[in-house]
Structure formats: C-alpha cells, structure tokens
Scaffold this motif. Structure first.
Motif, PDB file in Angstrom:
ATOM      1  N   PHE A   9       0.835  -1.207   0.000  1.00 32.23           N
ATOM      2  CA  PHE A   9       0.000   0.000   0.000  1.00 32.23           C
ATOM      3  C   PHE A   9       0.869   1.258   0.000  1.00 32.23           C
ATOM      4  CE2 PHE A   9      -2.015   3.377   2.532  1.00 32.23           C
ATOM      5  CZ  PHE A   9      -3.134   3.630   1.747  1.00 32.23           C
ATOM      6  N   PHE A  10       1.828   1.304   0.905  1.00 29.25           N
ATOM      7  CA  PHE A  10       2.685   2.489   0.980  1.00 29.25           C
ATOM      8  C   PHE A  10       3.603   2.594  -0.237  1.00 29.25           C
ATOM      9  CE2 PHE A  10       1.545   2.243   5.508  1.00 29.25           C
ATOM     10  CZ  PHE A  10       1.185   3.572   5.717  1.00 29.25           C
ATOM     11  N   PHE A  11       3.990   1.454  -0.777  1.00 23.00           N
ATOM     12  CA  PHE A  11       4.809   1.450  -1.989  1.00 23.00           C
ATOM     13  C   PHE A  11       4.056   2.125  -3.134  1.00 23.00           C
ATOM     14  CE2 PHE A  11       5.845  -0.703  -6.010  1.00 23.00           C
ATOM     15  CZ  PHE A  11       7.204  -0.440  -6.100  1.00 23.00           C
ATOM     16  N   VAL A  12       2.786   1.767  -3.321  1.00 23.23           N
ATOM     17  CA  VAL A  12       1.981   2.366  -4.391  1.00 23.23           C
ATOM     18  C   VAL A  12       1.816   3.865  -4.164  1.00 23.23           C
ATOM     19  CG1 VAL A  12      -0.330   2.439  -5.410  1.00 23.23           C
ATOM     20  CG2 VAL A  12       0.768   0.237  -4.969  1.00 23.23           C
ATOM     21  N   ILE A  13       1.570   4.270  -2.915  1.00 22.09           N
ATOM     22  CA  ILE A  13       1.412   5.695  -2.611  1.00 22.09           C
ATOM     23  C   ILE A  13       2.676   6.467  -2.965  1.00 22.09           C
ATOM     24  CG2 ILE A  13       1.075   7.386  -0.764  1.00 22.09           C
ATOM     25  CD1 ILE A  13      -1.453   5.875  -1.528  1.00 22.09           C
ATOM     26  N   VAL A  14       3.812   5.935  -2.569  1.00 24.75           N
ATOM     27  CA  VAL A  14       5.090   6.609  -2.852  1.00 24.75           C
ATOM     28  C   VAL A  14       5.330   6.691  -4.356  1.00 24.75           C
ATOM     29  CG1 VAL A  14       7.604   6.419  -2.645  1.00 24.75           C
ATOM     30  CG2 VAL A  14       6.152   6.033  -0.644  1.00 24.75           C
ATOM     31  N   MET A  15       5.080   5.609  -5.070  1.00 25.36           N
ATOM     32  CA  MET A  15       5.321   5.593  -6.506  1.00 25.36           C
ATOM     33  C   MET A  15       4.400   6.569  -7.238  1.00 25.36           C
ATOM     34  SD  MET A  15       7.873   3.666  -6.874  1.00 25.36           S
ATOM     35  CE  MET A  15       7.883   3.751  -8.659  1.00 25.36           C
ATOM     36  N   LEU A 138       2.506   9.499 -19.291  1.00 27.68           N
ATOM     37  CA  LEU A 138       3.138   8.268 -19.785  1.00 27.68           C
ATOM     38  C   LEU A 138       3.825   7.467 -18.677  1.00 27.68           C
ATOM     39  CD1 LEU A 138       4.625   9.058 -23.326  1.00 27.68           C
ATOM     40  CD2 LEU A 138       2.867   7.387 -22.726  1.00 27.68           C
ATOM     41  N   PRO A 139       4.620   8.112 -17.789  1.00 24.68           N
ATOM     42  CA  PRO A 139       5.176   7.329 -16.679  1.00 24.68           C
ATOM     43  C   PRO A 139       4.097   6.699 -15.807  1.00 24.68           C
ATOM     44  CG  PRO A 139       6.321   9.423 -16.874  1.00 24.68           C
ATOM     45  CD  PRO A 139       5.147   9.489 -17.803  1.00 24.68           C
ATOM     46  N   LEU A 140       3.012   7.433 -15.570  1.00 28.24           N
ATOM     47  CA  LEU A 140       1.932   6.888 -14.758  1.00 28.24           C
ATOM     48  C   LEU A 140       1.264   5.719 -15.471  1.00 28.24           C
ATOM     49  CD1 LEU A 140       0.146   6.996 -12.266  1.00 28.24           C
ATOM     50  CD2 LEU A 140      -1.251   8.746 -13.396  1.00 28.24           C
ATOM     51  N   ALA A 141       1.019   5.862 -16.763  1.00 33.44           N
ATOM     52  CA  ALA A 141       0.426   4.770 -17.537  1.00 33.44           C
ATOM     53  C   ALA A 141       1.339   3.550 -17.517  1.00 33.44           C
ATOM     54  CB  ALA A 141       0.179   5.222 -18.977  1.00 33.44           C
ATOM     55  N   PHE A 142       2.641   3.782 -17.635  1.00 32.81           N
ATOM     56  CA  PHE A 142       3.606   2.679 -17.596  1.00 32.81           C
ATOM     57  C   PHE A 142       3.495   1.923 -16.275  1.00 32.81           C
ATOM     58  CE2 PHE A 142       7.534   0.540 -16.807  1.00 32.81           C
ATOM     59  CZ  PHE A 142       8.055   0.190 -18.037  1.00 32.81           C
ATOM     60  N   LEU A 143       3.483   2.641 -15.160  1.00 36.55           N
ATOM     61  CA  LEU A 143       3.418   1.995 -13.848  1.00 36.55           C
ATOM     62  C   LEU A 143       2.110   1.220 -13.688  1.00 36.55           C
ATOM     63  CD1 LEU A 143       4.888   4.780 -11.514  1.00 36.55           C
ATOM     64  CD2 LEU A 143       6.004   2.658 -12.238  1.00 36.55           C
ATOM     65  N   LEU A 144       0.994   1.819 -14.111  1.00 40.12           N
ATOM     66  CA  LEU A 144      -0.297   1.139 -13.994  1.00 40.12           C
ATOM     67  C   LEU A 144      -0.317  -0.150 -14.814  1.00 40.12           C
ATOM     68  CD1 LEU A 144      -2.722   4.211 -14.193  1.00 40.12           C
ATOM     69  CD2 LEU A 144      -2.113   2.891 -12.153  1.00 40.12           C
ATOM     70  N   MET A 145       0.240  -0.096 -16.013  1.00 34.90           N
ATOM     71  CA  MET A 145       0.291  -1.290 -16.856  1.00 34.90           C
ATOM     72  C   MET A 145       1.228  -2.343 -16.267  1.00 34.90           C
ATOM     73  SD  MET A 145       0.385   0.314 -20.706  1.00 34.90           S
ATOM     74  CE  MET A 145      -0.871   1.468 -21.282  1.00 34.90           C
ATOM     75  N   LEU A 146       2.359  -1.901 -15.735  1.00 38.83           N
ATOM     76  CA  LEU A 146       3.304  -2.832 -15.131  1.00 38.83           C
ATOM     77  C   LEU A 146       2.677  -3.545 -13.943  1.00 38.83           C
ATOM     78  CD1 LEU A 146       6.299  -3.762 -15.329  1.00 38.83           C
ATOM     79  CD2 LEU A 146       6.830  -2.004 -13.630  1.00 38.83           C
ATOM     80  N   TRP A 147       1.995  -2.793 -13.091  1.00 39.43           N
ATOM     81  CA  TRP A 147       1.323  -3.400 -11.938  1.00 39.43           C
ATOM     82  C   TRP A 147       0.185  -4.301 -12.402  1.00 39.43           C
ATOM     83  CZ3 TRP A 147       0.949   1.996  -9.213  1.00 39.43           C
ATOM     84  CH2 TRP A 147       2.220   2.353  -8.747  1.00 39.43           C
ATOM     85  N   GLY A 148      -0.540  -3.867 -13.431  1.00 41.75           N
ATOM     86  CA  GLY A 148      -1.633  -4.682 -13.955  1.00 41.75           C
ATOM     87  C   GLY A 148      -1.131  -6.006 -14.498  1.00 41.75           C
ATOM     88  N   ASN A 149       0.011  -5.968 -15.172  1.00 45.29           N
ATOM     89  CA  ASN A 149       0.580  -7.199 -15.708  1.00 45.29           C
ATOM     90  C   ASN A 149       0.980  -8.144 -14.583  1.00 45.29           C
ATOM     91  OD1 ASN A 149       1.786  -8.778 -18.003  1.00 45.29           O
ATOM     92  ND2 ASN A 149       3.651  -8.388 -16.832  1.00 45.29           N
ATOM     93  N   ASP A 150       1.650  -7.620 -13.566  1.00 41.23           N
ATOM     94  CA  ASP A 150       2.071  -8.461 -12.439  1.00 41.23           C
ATOM     95  C   ASP A 150       0.861  -9.051 -11.721  1.00 41.23           C
ATOM     96  OD1 ASP A 150       4.696  -7.922 -13.004  1.00 41.23           O
ATOM     97  OD2 ASP A 150       4.937  -6.402 -11.450  1.00 41.23           O
TER      98      ASP A 150
END
Length: 268
Positions: A9-15, A138-150
């Motif tokens: 949870f805190f990791f996502v907030i920080v990112m 774009l960085p935000l979209a990248f992170l969302l897609m990366l988390w979605g893939n995992d």
C-alpha cells in the motif's frame, strides 16, 4: 501477508506521488531509486566473491542519469554523451591497480550493473519528457500497466495456471498467467486512453504488449541472476516484498523498449 499488504500500500502511494508531485521530485526520485537499485545489485555479488568497482560505477551511474535529465531540458546536452567513453574507461583502469584473481569478471559485472539498473531508470525518466516538456501521463500509464501485468499474471496463474512458462528459472510462472497479465494490461491501456489522450489507443496497446512481454522477460532474467548467485531476494528493504530489484525487475527491460517504440512512432 499483512506485512506484505501494508508495504504494498505504501509502496503504491510513494510511486504515485513520485510521478504526480512535479518534475523536480520526479527527476530526483528516480535518480535515487536507480542508484539504490545499482547499489543493491552490487550487494548481491558479494556472495559470489565478485568485487565490482562500486564507487566508480555509482559516479558513472549518476553522470548517465544526469545526462538524460539535462537532455530533457536542453537538447544540446546530448554532447555530454561524448564524455562517457572517458568516464566509463575508469572502471577498467581502476582494475589495473587492484590485486584480484578475476579482473575482467569484476569489470563485466560493474558494466552490467549500469546497463541493468541506471539505463532503464534513465529511459523511464525520459518517458516523462517524451513530448519536450514534463507530462506525468506516460510514466503513470507505464506503472499502472506494469502493476496490472504483475497482478493479472499472479491472479490468473494462481487460479488457472497449468503450463509452465520457464520452469528452470521461475517454477511458479505459467503461460496461463502470462496471457492473463497481457489481457489485463491491454485492458488498462483502454482505460488509460479514456483519460490520457496524448497518445492514440494503438500506441497504448502496443505499449501494454511490450510491458507484458519484456516485463516478464525482465522478471525471468532477475530470477536467473538470483539463482546463479544462490540468493532468494535481491534485498530486504521492502518487508514482505524483498528488495528494490524484486519490485522493478519488470521495468528494467520494458522501459527502454517502450521509450524507443514511442519515440520512433511519435517522431517519424
């Protein structure tokens, strides 16, 4: 499980904060993150009696990242790239003055550390400036897609996984999980396109596919690295999750390739 959830949870907030709180925070945060990942990578090598040139590598890593930042602000800063052969040569020169049994092993791992950590984070940073000025989409979209893939790969693989993807390096990964990750990541591309309209949908779909494929390969390569060094996690900085490299292994190959794809389709 509770520790893992709290850390996550805190990791996502920080990112999310690192991307959404402005360009200067974005610049500095990913410099620090890349540097810590490089430090963590070299820390893994201690168990294999490999002695990388850590100080010289960290200085070179900082210089490489700073060049990317300066290019984002002023394209003339590309001239600084010409200094890299000089600064990087000190990694090999330094080895001349050390009494080690395998100098070229040390040199090779030192260079690989830069390639494996600093270069990907530099390209991820460059995504924020792809169109000339800072835009967090774009960085935000990248992170969302990366988390979605995992997340997709984990959930679908846990429920339906039968066929091993690459058992020799990652026994838990399955083709079913991989396909689930791809589908969820592409779904996120459709959602992102509804809010971030700078890139056409087809670019975001290709971006999602690249992240799914090369993010998975990056995960496998990091697993291969840990198995070759006989360690379970890359570190312990994130309770319940391991080290930073464990969390960003999907970014390490995907970020440069996503940037290259978007750069060429945007400019040609």
């Amino acid at each position: 499980m509770k520790t893992r959830a709290i850390t996550g949870f805190f990791f996502v907030i920080v990112m999310l904060s690192s991307v959404l709180t402005g360009q200067y925070v974005f610049d500095v945060f990913y410099f620090l993150l890349g540097s810590f990942c490089l430090w963590e990578f070299y820390g893994l090598l201690k168990s294999a009696s490999i002695k990388p040139n850590i100080t010289t590598a960290l200085l070179n890593g900082a210089f490489i990242y700073v060049i990317f930042v300066l290019i984002a602000y002023d394209d003339d800063a590309r001239k600084l790239i010409l200094l890299l052969p000089v600064t990087l040569s000190f990694i090999a020169i330094q080895e001349l003055f050390k009494k080690t049994d395998a100098p070229f092993t040390n040199i090779s791992y030192t260079f690989f550390g830069l390639l494996f950590t600093i270069i990907p984070f530099s390209f991820f940073h460059a995504l924020g400036y792809l169109n000339g000025s800072f835009n967090p989409h774009l960085p935000l979209a990248f992170l969302l897609m990366l988390w979605g893939n995992d997340t997709g790969a984990y959930l679908v693989g846990s429920k339906f996984g039968r066929t091993k993807l690459f058992e020799r390096h990652s026994p838990k990964k399955t083709w079913e999980g991989f396909i689930g990750g791809v589908l969820i990541t592409v779904g996120i591309a459709f959602i992102v396109n509804h809010y971030f309209t700078e890139q056409p949908l087809q670019n975001l779909i290709w971006m999602a596919m690249i992240i799914s494929v090369f993010g998975t390969i990056g995960d496998l390569i990091e697993s291969m690295l840990k198995r070759s060094l006989k360690v379970k996690d890359s570190g312990g900085i994130l309770p319940g999750h391991g080290g930073l490299l464990d969390r960003f292994d999907g970014l390490l190959l995907a970020a440069p390739i996503v940037y290259a794809y978007l750069y060429f389709v945007t400019n040609f």
